[in-house]
Design an enzyme around this catalytic site. Structure first.
Site, PDB file in Angstrom:
ATOM      1  N   LYS A   1     -43.328 -13.283 -39.125  1.00 23.34           N
ATOM      2  CA  LYS A   1     -42.303 -12.253 -39.186  1.00 23.34           C
ATOM      3  C   LYS A   1     -41.700 -11.979 -37.802  1.00 23.34           C
ATOM      4  CE  LYS A   1     -42.283 -11.283 -43.602  1.00 23.34           C
ATOM      5  NZ  LYS A   1     -41.074 -11.531 -44.431  1.00 23.34           N
TER       6      LYS A   1
ATOM      7  N   ASN B   1     -35.041 -13.237 -47.915  1.00 21.67           N
ATOM      8  CA  ASN B   1     -36.013 -12.188 -48.196  1.00 21.67           C
ATOM      9  C   ASN B   1     -37.369 -12.704 -48.660  1.00 21.67           C
ATOM     10  OD1 ASN B   1     -37.002  -9.440 -49.292  1.00 21.67           O
ATOM     11  ND2 ASN B   1     -36.854 -10.690 -51.139  1.00 21.67           N
TER      12      ASN B   1
ATOM     13  N   TYR C   1     -49.058 -13.966 -41.139  1.00 17.60           N
ATOM     14  CA  TYR C   1     -47.933 -13.173 -41.628  1.00 17.60           C
ATOM     15  C   TYR C   1     -47.201 -12.502 -40.473  1.00 17.60           C
ATOM     16  CZ  TYR C   1     -45.454  -9.660 -44.458  1.00 17.60           C
ATOM     17  OH  TYR C   1     -44.492  -8.866 -45.046  1.00 17.60           O
TER      18      TYR C   1
ATOM     19  N   SER D   1     -40.573  -7.599 -40.917  1.00 19.97           N
ATOM     20  CA  SER D   1     -41.602  -6.610 -41.234  1.00 19.97           C
ATOM     21  C   SER D   1     -41.962  -5.867 -39.958  1.00 19.97           C
ATOM     22  CB  SER D   1     -42.852  -7.311 -41.788  1.00 19.97           C
ATOM     23  OG  SER D   1     -43.977  -6.445 -41.788  1.00 19.97           O
TER      24      SER D   1
ATOM     25  N   ILE E   1     -38.089  -6.070 -53.018  1.00 23.47           N
ATOM     26  CA  ILE E   1     -36.884  -5.802 -52.222  1.00 23.47           C
ATOM     27  C   ILE E   1     -35.723  -6.688 -52.671  1.00 23.47           C
ATOM     28  CG2 ILE E   1     -35.881  -5.988 -49.910  1.00 23.47           C
ATOM     29  CD1 ILE E   1     -38.650  -5.174 -48.806  1.00 23.47           C
TER      30      ILE E   1
END
Length: 257
Positions: free
Chosen positions: A165, A92, A161, A148, A20
Protein backbone atom coordinates in the site's frame (compact mmCIF):
# COMPACT_ATOMS: atom_id res chain seq x y z
CA UNK A 1 -28.79 10.64 -13.58
CA UNK A 2 -29.00 12.92 -16.66
CA UNK A 3 -27.49 15.96 -14.94
CA UNK A 4 -25.10 14.16 -12.59
CA UNK A 5 -21.57 15.36 -11.95
CA UNK A 6 -20.18 12.45 -13.98
CA UNK A 7 -22.73 12.57 -16.79
CA UNK A 8 -21.60 10.31 -19.67
CA UNK A 9 -18.16 9.71 -18.15
CA UNK A 10 -16.88 6.15 -18.34
CA UNK A 11 -15.39 4.61 -15.21
CA UNK A 12 -13.65 1.29 -14.73
CA UNK A 13 -13.54 0.18 -11.09
CA UNK A 14 -11.59 -2.84 -9.90
CA UNK A 15 -12.70 -4.84 -6.91
CA UNK A 16 -16.21 -3.53 -7.48
CA UNK A 17 -18.10 -6.65 -6.47
CA UNK A 18 -18.11 -5.63 -2.81
CA UNK A 19 -16.92 -3.06 -0.29
CA UNK A 20 -15.46 0.28 -1.37
CA UNK A 21 -15.53 -0.67 -5.05
CA UNK A 22 -19.22 -1.55 -5.00
CA UNK A 23 -20.14 1.61 -3.07
CA UNK A 24 -18.15 3.70 -5.56
CA UNK A 25 -19.82 2.00 -8.53
CA UNK A 26 -23.26 2.74 -7.12
CA UNK A 27 -22.43 6.38 -6.46
CA UNK A 28 -20.69 7.06 -9.76
CA UNK A 29 -23.59 5.49 -11.64
CA UNK A 30 -26.00 7.68 -9.64
CA UNK A 31 -23.94 10.67 -10.80
CA UNK A 32 -24.46 9.66 -14.42
CA UNK A 33 -21.33 7.63 -15.20
CA UNK A 34 -21.21 4.48 -17.28
CA UNK A 35 -19.54 2.00 -14.95
CA UNK A 36 -17.47 -1.08 -15.74
CA UNK A 37 -17.66 -3.27 -12.65
CA UNK A 38 -14.66 -5.57 -12.54
CA UNK A 39 -13.25 -8.04 -10.03
CA UNK A 40 -13.65 -11.50 -8.55
CA UNK A 41 -15.53 -13.53 -7.50
CA UNK A 42 -17.83 -13.37 -10.48
CA UNK A 43 -21.03 -13.55 -8.44
CA UNK A 44 -20.37 -10.25 -6.67
CA UNK A 45 -19.49 -8.44 -9.89
CA UNK A 46 -22.64 -9.67 -11.65
CA UNK A 47 -24.79 -8.82 -8.63
CA UNK A 48 -23.56 -5.22 -8.31
CA UNK A 49 -23.89 -4.60 -12.05
CA UNK A 50 -27.46 -5.92 -11.96
CA UNK A 51 -28.24 -3.74 -8.96
CA UNK A 52 -26.91 -0.63 -10.70
CA UNK A 53 -28.83 -1.25 -13.91
CA UNK A 54 -32.05 -2.09 -12.08
CA UNK A 55 -31.75 1.29 -10.33
CA UNK A 56 -31.57 3.06 -13.69
CA UNK A 57 -27.79 3.27 -13.95
CA UNK A 58 -25.51 2.17 -16.74
CA UNK A 59 -23.15 -0.70 -15.92
CA UNK A 60 -21.41 -3.71 -17.38
CA UNK A 61 -19.98 -6.62 -15.40
CA UNK A 62 -16.49 -7.80 -16.34
CA UNK A 63 -15.15 -10.55 -14.06
CA UNK A 64 -11.43 -9.84 -13.80
CA UNK A 65 -8.50 -11.12 -11.77
CA UNK A 66 -6.19 -8.10 -11.68
CA UNK A 67 -3.16 -10.28 -10.97
CA UNK A 68 -3.60 -11.56 -14.55
CA UNK A 69 -2.38 -8.91 -17.03
CA UNK A 70 -4.29 -10.41 -19.95
CA UNK A 71 -7.56 -10.17 -18.04
CA UNK A 72 -6.86 -6.55 -17.08
CA UNK A 73 -6.03 -5.59 -20.65
CA UNK A 74 -9.21 -7.33 -21.79
CA UNK A 75 -11.29 -5.53 -19.13
CA UNK A 76 -10.12 -2.17 -20.46
CA UNK A 77 -10.89 -3.24 -24.03
CA UNK A 78 -14.36 -4.48 -23.04
CA UNK A 79 -15.06 -1.22 -21.22
CA UNK A 80 -14.21 0.79 -24.33
CA UNK A 81 -16.18 -1.59 -26.52
CA UNK A 82 -19.22 -1.16 -24.26
CA UNK A 83 -19.08 2.60 -23.68
CA UNK A 84 -16.70 4.09 -26.25
CA UNK A 85 -13.94 5.44 -24.00
CA UNK A 86 -12.28 5.35 -20.60
CA UNK A 87 -12.33 8.53 -18.52
CA UNK A 88 -11.97 7.35 -14.91
CA UNK A 89 -9.90 4.52 -13.52
CA UNK A 90 -10.36 3.41 -9.90
CA UNK A 91 -7.67 0.90 -8.90
CA UNK A 92 -9.32 -0.47 -5.79
CA UNK A 93 -9.01 -4.28 -5.75
CA UNK A 94 -6.98 -5.73 -2.92
CA UNK A 95 -6.51 -8.61 -0.51
CA UNK A 96 -5.32 -8.79 3.09
CA UNK A 97 -3.97 -12.08 4.42
CA UNK A 98 -4.54 -11.25 8.08
CA UNK A 99 -3.49 -14.57 9.59
CA UNK A 100 -0.54 -15.39 7.34
CA UNK A 101 0.96 -11.95 6.66
CA UNK A 102 2.89 -11.60 9.94
CA UNK A 103 6.43 -11.71 11.36
CA UNK A 104 8.70 -10.63 8.54
CA UNK A 105 11.58 -12.88 9.62
CA UNK A 106 9.31 -15.92 9.34
CA UNK A 107 7.11 -14.75 6.45
CA UNK A 108 6.56 -17.37 3.71
CA UNK A 109 7.59 -16.05 0.33
CA UNK A 110 4.28 -17.13 -1.15
CA UNK A 111 2.37 -14.84 1.24
CA UNK A 112 4.50 -11.87 0.18
CA UNK A 113 4.11 -12.79 -3.49
CA UNK A 114 0.35 -13.40 -3.37
CA UNK A 115 -0.29 -10.11 -1.56
CA UNK A 116 1.85 -8.10 -3.97
CA UNK A 117 0.53 -9.91 -7.04
CA UNK A 118 -2.86 -8.33 -6.27
CA UNK A 119 -2.26 -5.20 -4.19
CA UNK A 120 0.78 -3.82 -5.96
CA UNK A 121 1.43 -5.65 -9.21
CA UNK A 122 -2.30 -5.75 -9.86
CA UNK A 123 -2.44 -1.97 -9.42
CA UNK A 124 0.45 -1.71 -11.88
CA UNK A 125 -1.42 -3.76 -14.47
CA UNK A 126 -4.58 -1.72 -13.88
CA UNK A 127 -2.77 1.59 -14.32
CA UNK A 128 -0.64 0.37 -17.22
CA UNK A 129 -3.54 -0.66 -19.43
CA UNK A 130 -5.86 2.09 -18.24
CA UNK A 131 -3.28 4.78 -18.92
CA UNK A 132 -2.48 3.29 -22.33
CA UNK A 133 -6.12 3.76 -23.29
CA UNK A 134 -6.23 7.31 -21.91
CA UNK A 135 -3.06 8.27 -23.78
CA UNK A 136 -4.45 6.80 -27.02
CA UNK A 137 -7.66 8.77 -26.62
CA UNK A 138 -5.81 12.03 -26.03
CA UNK A 139 -8.61 13.35 -23.83
CA UNK A 140 -6.98 13.14 -20.42
CA UNK A 141 -8.53 11.25 -17.54
CA UNK A 142 -8.57 10.59 -13.83
CA UNK A 143 -6.78 7.79 -11.97
CA UNK A 144 -7.59 7.06 -8.34
CA UNK A 145 -5.68 4.40 -6.44
CA UNK A 146 -6.98 2.98 -3.18
CA UNK A 147 -4.18 2.62 -0.65
CA UNK A 148 -4.56 2.43 3.13
CA UNK A 149 -3.50 4.15 6.32
CA UNK A 150 -1.19 1.16 6.77
CA UNK A 151 0.94 2.87 4.11
CA UNK A 152 1.59 5.74 6.50
CA UNK A 153 2.42 3.95 9.75
CA UNK A 154 4.36 0.91 10.86
CA UNK A 155 1.74 -0.43 13.24
CA UNK A 156 0.03 -3.01 11.01
CA UNK A 157 1.19 -6.60 11.65
CA UNK A 158 0.50 -7.37 7.97
CA UNK A 159 3.87 -6.44 6.52
CA UNK A 160 3.22 -7.41 2.90
CA UNK A 161 -0.05 -5.51 2.86
CA UNK A 162 1.46 -2.37 4.41
CA UNK A 163 4.50 -2.37 2.14
CA UNK A 164 2.38 -2.77 -0.98
CA UNK A 165 0.00 0.00 0.00
CA UNK A 166 2.95 2.35 0.57
CA UNK A 167 4.01 1.63 -2.99
CA UNK A 168 0.51 2.43 -4.23
CA UNK A 169 0.73 5.94 -2.75
CA UNK A 170 3.93 6.64 -4.66
CA UNK A 171 2.57 5.06 -7.84
CA UNK A 172 -0.19 7.67 -7.81
CA UNK A 173 2.40 10.40 -7.38
CA UNK A 174 4.41 9.07 -10.30
CA UNK A 175 1.36 9.06 -12.56
CA UNK A 176 0.46 12.60 -11.49
CA UNK A 177 3.92 13.92 -12.37
CA UNK A 178 4.58 12.00 -15.56
CA UNK A 179 1.10 11.92 -17.10
CA UNK A 180 -0.03 15.43 -16.29
CA UNK A 181 1.21 16.37 -19.74
CA UNK A 182 -1.41 13.95 -21.09
CA UNK A 183 -4.16 15.65 -19.12
CA UNK A 184 -4.31 12.84 -16.56
CA UNK A 185 -4.80 13.55 -12.87
CA UNK A 186 -3.91 10.92 -10.28
CA UNK A 187 -4.47 10.72 -6.53
CA UNK A 188 -4.55 8.04 -3.87
CA UNK A 189 -7.02 7.42 -1.07
CA UNK A 190 -5.95 5.99 2.29
CA UNK A 191 -9.02 4.69 4.14
CA UNK A 192 -8.81 4.17 7.86
CA UNK A 193 -10.25 1.30 9.91
CA UNK A 194 -13.49 0.06 8.38
CA UNK A 195 -16.13 -2.15 9.93
CA UNK A 196 -15.08 -4.87 7.53
CA UNK A 197 -11.50 -5.10 6.29
CA UNK A 198 -10.59 -6.88 3.05
CA UNK A 199 -10.88 -10.62 3.74
CA UNK A 200 -12.57 -9.90 7.05
CA UNK A 201 -13.33 -13.55 7.71
CA UNK A 202 -9.60 -14.31 7.68
CA UNK A 203 -8.88 -11.94 10.58
CA UNK A 204 -7.79 -13.85 13.71
CA UNK A 205 -9.68 -11.57 16.12
CA UNK A 206 -12.22 -9.30 14.38
CA UNK A 207 -13.99 -8.30 17.58
CA UNK A 208 -10.71 -7.49 19.32
CA UNK A 209 -9.67 -5.44 16.30
CA UNK A 210 -12.94 -3.51 16.43
CA UNK A 211 -12.52 -2.67 20.12
CA UNK A 212 -8.89 -1.64 19.64
CA UNK A 213 -9.79 0.85 16.94
CA UNK A 214 -12.93 2.16 18.62
CA UNK A 215 -10.83 3.13 21.62
CA UNK A 216 -8.59 5.25 19.38
CA UNK A 217 -10.78 6.79 16.65
CA UNK A 218 -11.77 10.36 17.59
CA UNK A 219 -15.12 10.24 15.77
CA UNK A 220 -16.05 7.19 17.84
CA UNK A 221 -16.88 4.66 15.13
CA UNK A 222 -15.34 2.56 12.40
CA UNK A 223 -15.83 3.58 8.79
CA UNK A 224 -17.91 2.04 6.03
CA UNK A 225 -17.48 1.83 2.25
CA UNK A 226 -20.12 4.55 1.99
CA UNK A 227 -17.78 6.86 3.92
CA UNK A 228 -15.04 6.38 1.32
CA UNK A 229 -16.96 6.30 -1.98
CA UNK A 230 -17.93 10.01 -1.95
CA UNK A 231 -14.28 11.07 -1.79
CA UNK A 232 -13.32 8.82 -4.68
CA UNK A 233 -16.27 10.10 -6.67
CA UNK A 234 -15.47 13.73 -5.89
CA UNK A 235 -11.88 13.28 -7.10
CA UNK A 236 -13.27 12.04 -10.42
CA UNK A 237 -15.34 15.18 -10.98
CA UNK A 238 -14.34 18.48 -12.57
CA UNK A 239 -14.71 20.10 -9.14
CA UNK A 240 -11.41 18.40 -8.23
CA UNK A 241 -9.61 19.48 -11.40
CA UNK A 242 -6.65 21.01 -9.49
CA UNK A 243 -6.14 17.98 -7.23
CA UNK A 244 -3.36 15.70 -8.42
CA UNK A 245 -0.53 13.82 -6.74
CA UNK A 246 -2.13 13.88 -3.30
CA UNK A 247 -2.93 11.14 -0.81
CA UNK A 248 -6.23 11.70 0.97
CA UNK A 249 -6.57 10.15 4.42
CA UNK A 250 -10.13 9.28 5.47
CA UNK A 251 -9.89 7.64 8.86
CA UNK A 252 -12.05 9.42 11.43
CA UNK A 253 -8.93 11.06 12.86
CA UNK A 254 -7.16 7.80 13.75
CA UNK A 255 -3.72 8.65 12.34
CA UNK A 256 -3.50 11.90 14.30
CA UNK A 257 -4.86 10.63 17.62
Amino acid sequence: MPNGKLHKKVALITGAGSGIGAATARLMAAEGAHVAITGIPEDGVLSIAAEVTSSGGSAVAIPTDISNPGQVESAVAQTVESFGSLDILVANAGIQMHREDRKLHELPEEVWDRTHDVNYKGQYFTCKYGLAQMVRQGLGGVVILVASITALRGTSPNVSYAAGKAGVVNLARHIAVHYGINGVRANSISPGPLERTPDYDNHPDPEGRKKEYLDKIPVGRLGTPEDIAPFITFLATDAASFASGANFVIDGGWTIA
